[in-house]
Write a protein that holds these residues in place. Sequence first.
Motif, PDB file in Angstrom:
ATOM      1  N   GLU A  14      33.470  30.995  41.028  1.00 53.44           N
ATOM      2  CA  GLU A  14      34.202  31.953  41.867  1.00 53.44           C
ATOM      3  C   GLU A  14      33.225  32.958  42.481  1.00 53.44           C
ATOM      4  O   GLU A  14      33.254  33.218  43.691  1.00 53.44           O
ATOM      5  CB  GLU A  14      35.260  32.718  41.060  1.00 53.44           C
ATOM      6  N   GLU A  15      32.353  33.502  41.634  1.00 55.28           N
ATOM      7  CA  GLU A  15      31.366  34.462  42.138  1.00 55.28           C
ATOM      8  C   GLU A  15      30.544  33.852  43.268  1.00 55.28           C
ATOM      9  O   GLU A  15      30.314  34.474  44.305  1.00 55.28           O
ATOM     10  CB  GLU A  15      30.418  34.883  41.006  1.00 55.28           C
ATOM     11  N   GLU A  20      40.065  30.621  39.691  1.00 54.63           N
ATOM     12  CA  GLU A  20      39.444  31.295  38.542  1.00 54.63           C
ATOM     13  C   GLU A  20      40.525  31.759  37.571  1.00 54.63           C
ATOM     14  O   GLU A  20      40.404  31.587  36.348  1.00 54.63           O
ATOM     15  CB  GLU A  20      38.611  32.484  39.037  1.00 54.63           C
ATOM     16  N   ARG A  21      41.607  32.302  38.128  1.00 55.27           N
ATOM     17  CA  ARG A  21      42.712  32.800  37.296  1.00 55.27           C
ATOM     18  C   ARG A  21      43.411  31.634  36.574  1.00 55.27           C
ATOM     19  O   ARG A  21      43.815  31.771  35.413  1.00 55.27           O
ATOM     20  CB  ARG A  21      43.692  33.558  38.188  1.00 55.27           C
ATOM     21  N   ASP A  69      41.589  30.901  33.504  1.00 59.95           N
ATOM     22  CA  ASP A  69      41.903  31.858  32.427  1.00 59.95           C
ATOM     23  C   ASP A  69      43.173  31.447  31.691  1.00 59.95           C
ATOM     24  O   ASP A  69      43.241  31.495  30.461  1.00 59.95           O
ATOM     25  CB  ASP A  69      42.134  33.267  33.000  1.00 59.95           C
ATOM     26  N   SER A 124      30.687  41.658  39.043  1.00 65.22           N
ATOM     27  CA  SER A 124      30.730  40.334  38.409  1.00 65.22           C
ATOM     28  C   SER A 124      32.123  39.984  37.947  1.00 65.22           C
ATOM     29  O   SER A 124      33.079  40.615  38.324  1.00 65.22           O
ATOM     30  CB  SER A 124      29.754  40.268  37.228  1.00 65.22           C
ATOM     31  N   LYS A 125      32.233  39.021  37.048  1.00 66.02           N
ATOM     32  CA  LYS A 125      33.541  38.470  36.744  1.00 66.02           C
ATOM     33  C   LYS A 125      34.574  39.416  36.162  1.00 66.02           C
ATOM     34  O   LYS A 125      35.717  39.360  36.522  1.00 66.02           O
ATOM     35  CB  LYS A 125      33.431  37.292  35.805  1.00 66.02           C
ATOM     36  N   ALA A 151      38.861  40.383  37.336  1.00 62.51           N
ATOM     37  CA  ALA A 151      40.135  39.704  37.086  1.00 62.51           C
ATOM     38  C   ALA A 151      40.238  39.249  35.635  1.00 62.51           C
ATOM     39  O   ALA A 151      41.269  38.768  35.212  1.00 62.51           O
ATOM     40  CB  ALA A 151      40.260  38.500  38.016  1.00 62.51           C
ATOM     41  N   ARG A 152      39.147  39.407  34.896  1.00 63.26           N
ATOM     42  CA  ARG A 152      39.118  38.891  33.522  1.00 63.26           C
ATOM     43  C   ARG A 152      40.271  39.378  32.698  1.00 63.26           C
ATOM     44  O   ARG A 152      40.739  40.491  32.817  1.00 63.26           O
ATOM     45  CB  ARG A 152      37.795  39.265  32.833  1.00 63.26           C
TER      46      ARG A 152
END
Lengths: 226, 226
Positions: free
Chosen positions: A56-57, A91-92, A95, B214-215, B218-219
């Motif tokens: 994602e980054e 990305e979500r 998770d 960075s990540k 949304a983490r």
Amino acid sequence: MRVIFNEELKAVADDLDRMVQGVRKSIRGAGDALLKQDVEAAQSVIDGDIELDALEESVIDQCVKLLAKQNPVATDLRVVVSTMRLASTFERMGDLAKHVAEISRRTYPASPLPDSAKETFQQMQDFLDRTSDDLVSMLADRDAKTAERIIANDDKLDALHHNTFELALDENTDLTRQQIIDVVLIGRFLERLGDHAVSAARRVVFIVSGFNPSKEPARDEDGAIE
Amino acid sequence: MRVIFNEELKAVADDLDRMVQGVRKSIRGAGDALLKQDVEAAQSVIDGDIELDALEESVIDQCVKLLAKQNPVATDLRVVVSTMRLASTFERMGDLAKHVAEISRRTYPASPLPDSAKETFQQMQDFLDRTSDDLVSMLADRDAKTAERIIANDDKLDALHHNTFELALDENTDLTRQQIIDVVLIGRFLERLGDHAVSAARRVVFIVSGFNPSKEPARDEDGAIE
């Protein structure tokens, strides 16, 4: 200039394809962890999430560079902006698959699910496996037809999600409090995976058609059920 | 050109300020609905979410137009891209506040929370009320110090969120299944509000410092707890 732009856009598109393939792998792995007590699958979903975060980054950094250097307009700009938002959606999804894997790893070798709930969760998993196949082909082909199908099908997952609350509330079943909690949380994580798939599908419709999918993408309609 | 760009950027920034003020209002309203059985507050949070959705669309549309017409680079580009992502974060926070309001409306005139849980949820709400004040001033002043405080404080909310699971699992309390479900879901919604506040704070740090957060934005770190 166009050649460079298209080459660079192609590189971002390849990373986005890697992301959606990684999401499909994570969804399948989470399903194996949840429904087959496959603890290695659980661990690989958890480990694999780091790669999705890095992708994602990378996608967003590449898109920002494209915006700065190439000043895309019209469809090209739509593609770049939508690509950034798709990367965050995928990305979500990683998770959420990770959360399901973590719950399954915690209860291993037992399943977090009571027997009474397994059929409903198997149906949710089958739905999400099909959806993740659709996501991969939708991205590969920028296929609005597949995207529309993903959007149209989401009601089925919402109905299954509704069932998970009925299962958790059914006093005729002998559930521990932990089972009630896990049924509700896993149900929510799977339903959110479906919401994000719809969000991704709407962005692809937007890329292809220019029609703004408006709010529904990120929308999370199940509040009332809860 | 710069003048036009800055004028247009100012207009987007004003809409983003409207969004974060709307988010603060929704968080407070959700708290009144949850902890004071204020059903009018619940309804106004639910109704107000439509406005947040429309503002997100408007902010993103304006940013896309800015990218097309002005080709911002360096800091300006960072601001425009981060503004789009902030708008999506605030829209999502509105959804989460709405979910809490919907659960509270459903159980009205009763509280969805058992007495044993009210103290913990009051502490979570107090935390989020302070955080939403910080979000508003952080955006108004592009204040990285406030942003850093939001990021540093999130552990406290995570600890309270952990408590909600212990409350739901405590066999010494006499909870209905619906209460167990509501404690877990409301706890998660409030904890996610905190995660999104951290995400917003990291984007502001990025705008101000250029340091890529960075990540973590949304983490969602609480999977292990679940």
